[in-house]
Design a protein around this motif. Sequence first.
Motif, PDB file in Angstrom:
ATOM      1  N   LYS A  87      44.649  46.141  33.814  1.00 53.70           N
ATOM      2  CA  LYS A  87      45.067  45.236  32.739  1.00 53.70           C
ATOM      3  C   LYS A  87      44.928  43.775  33.163  1.00 53.70           C
ATOM      4  O   LYS A  87      44.737  42.888  32.338  1.00 53.70           O
ATOM      5  N   TYR A  88      45.046  43.541  34.470  1.00 51.02           N
ATOM      6  CA  TYR A  88      45.007  42.176  34.979  1.00 51.02           C
ATOM      7  C   TYR A  88      43.603  41.751  35.423  1.00 51.02           C
ATOM      8  O   TYR A  88      43.411  40.630  35.886  1.00 51.02           O
ATOM      9  N   VAL A  89      42.637  42.663  35.306  1.00 53.06           N
ATOM     10  CA  VAL A  89      41.313  42.444  35.891  1.00 53.06           C
ATOM     11  C   VAL A  89      40.288  42.086  34.822  1.00 53.06           C
ATOM     12  O   VAL A  89      40.243  42.710  33.753  1.00 53.06           O
ATOM     13  N   SER A  90      39.459  41.101  35.095  1.00 56.48           N
ATOM     14  CA  SER A  90      38.356  40.739  34.202  1.00 56.48           C
ATOM     15  C   SER A  90      37.398  41.920  34.077  1.00 56.48           C
ATOM     16  O   SER A  90      37.132  42.630  35.059  1.00 56.48           O
ATOM     17  N   TYR A  91      36.872  42.120  32.877  1.00 55.40           N
ATOM     18  CA  TYR A  91      36.009  43.284  32.643  1.00 55.40           C
ATOM     19  C   TYR A  91      34.831  43.332  33.609  1.00 55.40           C
ATOM     20  O   TYR A  91      34.440  44.406  34.074  1.00 55.40           O
TER      21      TYR A  91
END
Length: 227
Positions: A87-91
Motif C-alpha cells: 500500500k505504501y509502495v509506488s507501482y
Amino acid sequence: QVVNKAAYMVVGIDLEGQKDVLGIWIGENESAKFWLTVLNELKRRGVEDILITCVDNLKGFSEAIAACYPKSDIQKCVVHQIRNSLKYVSYKDYKAVTAALKPIYKASTEEAALEALDKFEEAWGSKYPLVVRSWRGNWDELATFFRYAPEMRRLMYTTNLIEGYHRQLRKVTKGKSIFPTDESLTKMLYLATMEVTKRWTMRVQNWGQILSQLLIYFPERIEQYIL
C-alpha cells in the motif's frame, strides 16, 4: 439507510487433522471487544484450547486471543503483511519490493530472516520507511512460524485455508451486495458453508507428521485428548 458490515469466519483444524468452520459473525467494526465476544463464544461451545492461531492483521485480535486463550501462539498472515506493505509502495517498485521481501519470509531461520530484513531496510528503508516500521512492529507475531518445521510452516504463515473458503462464499454473494438484515446474510453464508464443507473430507496433508511434532511442542496440552 445502508450500513456497511463485514462477515468474519473462523476455521479450525482439530487433532484428527480435519478442518471445519467454527462460526460466522457479522460485525460493523474490528475491535478487541468484538473479537473477545467471538472467542468467548467459541470457548462456551467447547473449544477448550487453541495451540496456534493464524490471523489476518485485524485490529484488536491479538489482544483478544491473549485474553481468552493466553497459551495460544499467534501467527500473523505473511501474505496480508506483504499486501499491507505494498500500500505504501509506488507501482513501479512493486516487483522489486516484493522480490526484496521474499528472502525475509522464505528464510530457514528467524536469524536469517532478520538479516534479510536488515538488507531490505538498507535497500528500501529510506524510500519506504513505513514498510520497514510495519515489519519490525509486527515481527513477534510474523516470525512465530520459524519455531516450527516446514510441514507446519506451510499451514501457519498464510491464511490460505480460509482464503479458499472465502472465494467459495463470494461466488454466492457477489450478485447481491445489500441484505435487508444480518440474519439474511448469515443464512446465505451458512447454506453456502454447508456445501463447501461437504467436500472437506480429507485430512490436512502430512497430518501424521505434523501431529507428531505438535506432541513434542505441546505434550501436556495434547496427550490428554489422544492417548
